[in-house]
Design a protein around this motif. Structure first.
Motif, PDB file in Angstrom:
ATOM      1  N   ARG A 105     -23.209  40.303  15.909  1.00  0.00           N
ATOM      2  CA  ARG A 105     -22.346  39.139  15.839  1.00  0.00           C
ATOM      3  C   ARG A 105     -23.095  37.919  16.357  1.00  0.00           C
ATOM      4  O   ARG A 105     -23.934  38.054  17.232  1.00  0.00           O
ATOM      5  N   PRO A 106     -22.841  36.741  15.857  1.00  0.00           N
ATOM      6  CA  PRO A 106     -21.897  36.392  14.807  1.00  0.00           C
ATOM      7  C   PRO A 106     -22.288  36.812  13.399  1.00  0.00           C
ATOM      8  O   PRO A 106     -21.523  36.597  12.470  1.00  0.00           O
ATOM      9  N   ASN A 107     -23.444  37.385  13.190  1.00  0.00           N
ATOM     10  CA  ASN A 107     -23.810  37.963  11.894  1.00  0.00           C
ATOM     11  C   ASN A 107     -24.074  36.877  10.859  1.00  0.00           C
ATOM     12  O   ASN A 107     -23.368  36.734   9.881  1.00  0.00           O
ATOM     13  N   PHE A 108     -25.124  36.110  11.098  1.00  0.00           N
ATOM     14  CA  PHE A 108     -25.497  35.037  10.191  1.00  0.00           C
ATOM     15  C   PHE A 108     -26.403  35.533   9.077  1.00  0.00           C
ATOM     16  O   PHE A 108     -27.000  36.601   9.160  1.00  0.00           O
ATOM     17  N   ALA A 135     -18.959  31.673  20.270  1.00  0.00           N
ATOM     18  CA  ALA A 135     -18.587  32.811  19.423  1.00  0.00           C
ATOM     19  C   ALA A 135     -19.327  34.065  19.848  1.00  0.00           C
ATOM     20  O   ALA A 135     -18.743  35.162  19.887  1.00  0.00           O
ATOM     21  N   ALA A 136     -20.611  33.941  20.165  1.00  0.00           N
ATOM     22  CA  ALA A 136     -21.377  35.108  20.612  1.00  0.00           C
ATOM     23  C   ALA A 136     -20.807  35.665  21.917  1.00  0.00           C
ATOM     24  O   ALA A 136     -20.701  36.883  22.097  1.00  0.00           O
ATOM     25  N   PHE A 137     -20.409  34.778  22.834  1.00  0.00           N
ATOM     26  CA  PHE A 137     -19.916  35.231  24.134  1.00  0.00           C
ATOM     27  C   PHE A 137     -18.498  35.791  24.051  1.00  0.00           C
ATOM     28  O   PHE A 137     -18.048  36.490  24.960  1.00  0.00           O
ATOM     29  N   ALA A 138     -17.776  35.484  22.975  1.00  0.00           N
ATOM     30  CA  ALA A 138     -16.429  36.033  22.799  1.00  0.00           C
ATOM     31  C   ALA A 138     -16.435  37.344  22.034  1.00  0.00           C
ATOM     32  O   ALA A 138     -15.427  38.052  21.989  1.00  0.00           O
ATOM     33  N   ALA A 139     -17.566  37.715  21.427  1.00  0.00           N
ATOM     34  CA  ALA A 139     -17.602  38.846  20.495  1.00  0.00           C
ATOM     35  C   ALA A 139     -17.324  40.190  21.160  1.00  0.00           C
ATOM     36  O   ALA A 139     -16.893  41.134  20.492  1.00  0.00           O
ATOM     37  N   GLY A 140     -17.575  40.301  22.471  1.00  0.00           N
ATOM     38  CA  GLY A 140     -17.301  41.558  23.152  1.00  0.00           C
ATOM     39  C   GLY A 140     -15.848  41.987  23.025  1.00  0.00           C
ATOM     40  O   GLY A 140     -15.542  43.189  23.063  1.00  0.00           O
ATOM     41  N   ARG A 141     -14.935  41.041  22.846  1.00  0.00           N
ATOM     42  CA  ARG A 141     -13.517  41.391  22.666  1.00  0.00           C
ATOM     43  C   ARG A 141     -13.326  42.161  21.370  1.00  0.00           C
ATOM     44  O   ARG A 141     -12.545  43.120  21.319  1.00  0.00           O
ATOM     45  N   GLU A 142     -14.023  41.746  20.311  1.00  0.00           N
ATOM     46  CA  GLU A 142     -13.909  42.454  19.043  1.00  0.00           C
ATOM     47  C   GLU A 142     -14.465  43.867  19.169  1.00  0.00           C
ATOM     48  O   GLU A 142     -13.879  44.825  18.651  1.00  0.00           O
ATOM     49  N   VAL A 176     -16.808  31.948  13.966  1.00  0.00           N
ATOM     50  CA  VAL A 176     -18.167  31.650  13.533  1.00  0.00           C
ATOM     51  C   VAL A 176     -18.773  32.935  13.017  1.00  0.00           C
ATOM     52  O   VAL A 176     -18.772  33.953  13.717  1.00  0.00           O
ATOM     53  N   GLY A 177     -19.299  32.906  11.790  1.00  0.00           N
ATOM     54  CA  GLY A 177     -19.804  34.147  11.223  1.00  0.00           C
ATOM     55  C   GLY A 177     -18.688  35.169  11.149  1.00  0.00           C
ATOM     56  O   GLY A 177     -17.609  34.914  10.626  1.00  0.00           O
ATOM     57  N   ARG A 178     -18.936  36.352  11.714  1.00  0.00           N
ATOM     58  CA  ARG A 178     -17.924  37.406  11.696  1.00  0.00           C
ATOM     59  C   ARG A 178     -17.190  37.547  13.014  1.00  0.00           C
ATOM     60  O   ARG A 178     -16.376  38.458  13.182  1.00  0.00           O
ATOM     61  N   THR A 179     -17.451  36.674  13.977  1.00  0.00           N
ATOM     62  CA  THR A 179     -16.690  36.708  15.226  1.00  0.00           C
ATOM     63  C   THR A 179     -15.353  36.018  15.021  1.00  0.00           C
ATOM     64  O   THR A 179     -15.315  34.861  14.614  1.00  0.00           O
ATOM     65  N   PRO A 180     -14.234  36.706  15.285  1.00  0.00           N
ATOM     66  CA  PRO A 180     -12.925  36.057  15.113  1.00  0.00           C
ATOM     67  C   PRO A 180     -12.734  34.922  16.113  1.00  0.00           C
ATOM     68  O   PRO A 180     -13.445  34.818  17.115  1.00  0.00           O
TER      69      PRO A 180
END
Length: 970
Positions: free
Chosen positions: A285-288, A310-317, A463-467
């Motif tokens: 993630r964010p998977n660009f 977005a990168a720092f929020a991705a752990g929630r996903e 951003v990217g695939r991060t919700p």
């Protein structure tokens, strides 16, 4: 309390702060001034409570890393191996690079994965064994296994399901080649055997041969992969029954695909011994898109902020995905194959960009992309620390995890993630290597302790695939928030009918049935210091009668709301009847409204569970199996039925033989144009339709070199394509294969209708026949499943409101917590390592220090204790450790742990730098009697005493590994 970090002069933030902790009430009084007498920066605040309760046992396999092989990586594992060196041992070619090996040893990976994800498909293992002079690949199987033996790491080898020269999937030759590799490792290699083997990677996507782009490795559906996996598993276990074999989990896009995979194993009738022994997951993630850098004329500071948030929020996903997958495994495999674990086989940011601007509009050649090295930045390391800390709480259900990847052969090659690279004969370690070393060795834990963090939060855009994760923001003219349980009724009366009385739609029914449970509902401020976060709802735990706090209206027919209690407490239950057409609208039957502060930010949390909860929506396509309006022969082109394109080279025919469902199906000979649309049906979008749809069908093929798929196309009123999404597809010669996919309208305002196409894709020759049957489209079931709705209202009656809804729930679901709010800016994890206590903390804020109270009172840390500290930070979140001509202004130094002082209180006041990872080690100094001077660095990276030094020589070079301090060095 003792402050472990003072502010650095170079950051000029919040010097001279003091905080008191009195009976759990944290009162902050801050006054600070920098050297220039400017005002102090605002602090963020957090409370971290560490319990003595162990929640997971950690295996060293969780701290793994990927090694790579083959000419595409320079044939030296990216710089780890030197084929020209004298052999380390018998039967191998060359030996490890001294500095590279020393770094890998210091990281101390518990698991090494080889030879490299989906690129395994083009790897020919036979070229990596035998005498060196005759080899195609010099870093091969024995070289890899020699390293795992020397390091004491668990090896994992990935087998391919594809022919590397033709791309053919799961042929007898492919399975025999895989078997031959297993036999070599288990029976012939002096460094075998290997316990863990994966069966391919990322089979849900297409990929090309890296050096032969004409060879395409085509994606396959879960059912086709499951059948091939069982064939390979049975062959391997017939000879080696103790081997553990892993399968691709297929949860990449939707956990429902994982459910299809697991159902295929259960329904196969195969012995459960041949089912997967573990499942693999990847998380990037964010998977660009690594071929793009469309940043020209954009605000780079803002783009960097958006990307890193977005990168720092991705752990929630990742947390949600792991929880959902493990639930699926337990529910579907059950007692037949209990306790199947998960391997996080590859993870990293995928913050990859093209080397040059790709949207440059100026004169001359495009300039260098300013974000080219974000995958190697401090921000990427923080992302990876977050992933590992998220994974650790699932330790008891994980086989391991492996960061992608260890080394790159070329520091500037786009599309690579190496945590280190060689420069001038020495190794440069990037921040990703530093953070892995911090978590895997310097501050590793054996037991994860229950850790509660209450912190300020941040919102991020998708951003990217991060919700997107965001607080419930209240506007200046909004004063109330209402929380309610909701179920939206499917608007079946608004659907265009198929013929008089809808007789040509065999599947028009819509219903909901089963039970939905809710508990522990809370509404708190999300933008104030944690001590002021008061729950604004009453009776959110339902321990009192529903008349307390909650507003009730009469239940609609087909639904019943009750309060249920047992020995564990009470909760809310909504039961839906099992009628054939039970489609009630459940909106305001139970709700609670609270006054809120205009302009404030709020968070809603709740627990939910489900029992036998089913949602059935109606089919939106007419005549899905060509049974109701047609007979074998020409298509019925009237109205909204199936239409054949007039440009199709070989006309399709409706046939009545060997069909999937019902009497008829469609036969399509593949001739002429290698890619075209054969048959289409149009659905005109209704105003009441959701943005989400679900498509199913069946495809059969005979001698096809490329997939045929079912594809949904969103088009505007001018019939221009807006977006497209399709099924996995089928190729070669197959029996009927289910097709099942979901899609979301990316631009609802521009979409006038949805075309359903039966399509052949990416063919390179005229050949074969395709068959289609039972093609249906539904409104997404989750849209009409129960959920929590949050109304942000201008008045107490909520007559003027906007609504946010949680995700819907179906099936059987154990109690799960949902957090509808921003992402906490501070993340913490604590654990024991024998007699040590290690605490890991991340400050995700890009600008502000985090004033953090760490409460260890529950751990009973009696007697004298010493504190060692390490931190990974820099003056900029995009700082990296590139050297030479590429050296940036901002470097990321790192130390393995510096002695700070004695623990004077179990409650610590910490000041965490912006965008940083901090680690604390709390030890009994009497257990470290070999170190007479506790003021020296706590860095146990002395030589390990094995005979590696005879071969490697030299010390550790590059990257500033043993620099004191970190950040500004204060």
């Amino acid at each position: 309390m003792k402050r472990l970090f003072a502010t650095c002069p170079s950051r000029a933030a919040a010097a001279g702060l003091s905080f008191l902790l009195v009976f759990g009430l944290w009162i902050g009084v801050a006054a600070a001034q920098d050297d220039d007498d400017t005002a102090a920066e605002e602090l963020i605040q957090a409370l971290v409570f560490v319990s003595d309760q162990s929640v997971a046992t950690v295996d060293s396999n969780l701290f793994g890393i990927n090694l790579v092989a083959g000419d595409i990586y320079g044939d030296d594992a990216g710089g780890l191996w030197s084929p020209q060196s004298l052999a380390c041992g018998g039967g191998i070619v060359g030996c490890y690079q001294p500095f590279s090996y020393d770094l890998l040893r210091r990281i101390d990976p518990g698991l090494l994965r080889f030879p490299g994800g989906r690129l395994t498909r083009s790897y020919q293992w036979q070229g990596g064994i035998g005498p060196g002079a005759q080899r195609e690949t010099l870093f091969g199987t024995d070289e890899f296994l020699y390293l795992t033996n020397r390091l004491g790491a668990t090896p994992v080898i990935t087998l391919s399901m594809y022919n590397p020269e033709t791309g053919a999937f799961a042929t007898s030759e492919v399975i025999e080649a895989a078997m031959a590799w297993v036999r070599y490792v288990q029976n012939e290699s002096p460094y075998g055997p290997v316990l863990y083997w994966e069966v391919d990677s990322d089979t849900w996507e297409n990929s090309d041969h890296p050096s032969a782009p004409d060879v395409t490795f085509k994606r396959v559906a879960p059912e086709a992969y499951a059948a091939a996996f069982l064939e390979m598993s049975a062959a391997i276990k017939a000879e080696f029954p103790d081997i553990q074999i892993g399968a691709v989990s297929y949860e990449n896009e939707d956990v429902e695909d994982a459910g299809r995979l697991l159902a295929a194993f259960v329904d196969s009738g195969a012995d459960s011994a041949y089912w997967p022994d573990f499942l693999t997951v990847s998380f990037f993630r964010p998977n660009f898109n690594a071929d793009r850098c469309d940043l020209w004329d954009k605000d780079l500071d803002e783009e960097l902020r958006r990307t890193m948030e977005a990168a720092f929020a991705a752990g929630r996903e990742l947390d949600v995905r792991l929880n959902a997958l493990l639930n699926k495994v337990d529910q579907q495999l059950g007692d037949d194959k209990p306790g199947v674990p998960v391997l996080l086989a590859g993870y990293n940011t995928q913050l990859l960009f093209a080397e040059k601007y790709t949207n440059y509009t100026g004169a001359g050649d495009p300039p260098d992309c300013p974000f080219h090295d974000l995958a190697h930045s401090l921000g990427a390391a923080i992302f990876n620390a977050d992933v590992l800390m998220t994974t650790l709480k699932y330790s008891d259900q994980m086989l391991g995890a492996a960061m992608w990847n260890f080394m790159d052969y070329d520091s500037r090659e786009p599309g690579y993630y190496g945590s280190a690279y060689l420069f001038g004969g020495e190794v440069v370690q990037r921040p990703n290597a530093m953070v892995l070393r911090m978590l895997s060795r310097d501050f590793a834990v054996d037991q994860v302790l229950a850790t509660t963090t209450i912190a300020s939060t941040f919102d991020n855009e998708q951003v990217g695939r991060t919700p997107a994760y965001a607080s419930v923001s209240v506007a200046a003219d909004e004063r109330y928030i209402r929380v309610r349980v909701a179920r939206n009724r499917e608007p079946i009366e608004n659907t265009p009918v198929c013929g008089i009385g809808n007789v040509h739609n065999p599947d028009p029914t819509s219903y909901i049935r089963g039970r939905f449970f809710v508990d522990e509902v809370s509404l708190t401020r999300d933008d104030v210091p944690p001590e002021y976060a008061v729950d604004l709802l009453k009776n959110g735990d339902f321990e009192q009668d529903l008349s307390v706090g909650w507003n009730r209206t009469a239940d609609p027919a087909g639904a019943e709301t009750t309060r249920q209690c047992d020995e564990d407490g009470c909760h809310l239950q909504v039961r839906f009847d099992t009628g054939a057409n039970n489609n009630p609208d459940y909106q305001e039957q139970i709700s609670q409204t609270a006054a809120v502060q205009p302009g404030g930010r709020y968070r809603v949390q709740f627990d939910y569970a489900a029992q036998n909860l089913q949602v059935k929506t109606q089919n939106l396509l007419c005549d899905p199996s060509w049974d109701l309006t047609s007979t074998p022969g020409p298509f019925n082109n009237a109205g909204n039925y199936w239409v054949e394109f007039t440009t199709t080279p070989a006309p399709a025919r409706i046939i009545a033989q060997d069909c999937f469902d019902g009497a008829n199906c469609v036969r399509v000979p593949i001739v002429g144009d290698p890619e075209f649309f054969h048959i289409r049906q149009r659905y005109v979008l209704q105003s009441t339709d959701p943005d989400d749809f679900h498509v199913v069908g069946a495809v059969k093929t005979d001698d096809l070199d490329a997939p045929v798929t079912i594809e949904a196309q969103a088009r505007n009123a001018s019939d221009d394509l807006v977006q497209a999404a399709g099924s996995f597809g089928v190729f070669d010669t197959t029996d009927w294969s289910p097709q099942d996919f979901r899609f979301t309208l990316a631009n609802r305002a521009a979409t006038a209708f949805i075309n359903m196409h039966l399509r052949r894709k990416e063919g390179r020759k005229d050949n074969g026949v395709a068959y289609f049957d039972n093609v249906r489209m539904y409104r997404e079931e989750m849209v009409y499943a129960p959920k929590i709705a949050i109304d942000i209202c201008k008045d107490a009656l909520c007559t003027q409101r906007r609504t946010i809804q949680s995700e819907g729930v179906v099936g059987n679901q154990w109690w799960t917590n949902v957090n509808l709010g921003g992402t906490p800016l501070v993340k913490a994890l604590a654990g024991r390592a024998e007699d040590e206590i290690n605490v890991l903390l991340i400050n995700k804020d890009l600008d502000r220090f985090a004033q953090t109270i760490l409460d260890l009172s529950d751990l009973d840390l009696a007697g004298e204790r010493s504190i060692f500290v390490s931190r990974l930070t820099a003056d900029a979140v995009d700082a990296d450790n590139e050297v030479g001509a590429l050296a940036p202004e901002n470097q990321v130094p790192f130390d393995g742990g510096t002695y700070f002082g004695s623990l004077e209180s179990p409650v610590l006041d910490l000041l965490l730098p912006p965008h940083s990872v901090t680690a604390l080690k709390i030890i009994d100094p009497t257990l470290n009697e070999d170190d007479p001077d506790p003021n020296e660095d706590f860095d146990d990276d002395d030589d390990n005493g094995d005979d590696d030094t005879d071969t490697n020589g030299g010390g550790f070079g590059g990257g500033g590994d043993d620099d004191d301090g970190g950040g500004c060095g204060c």
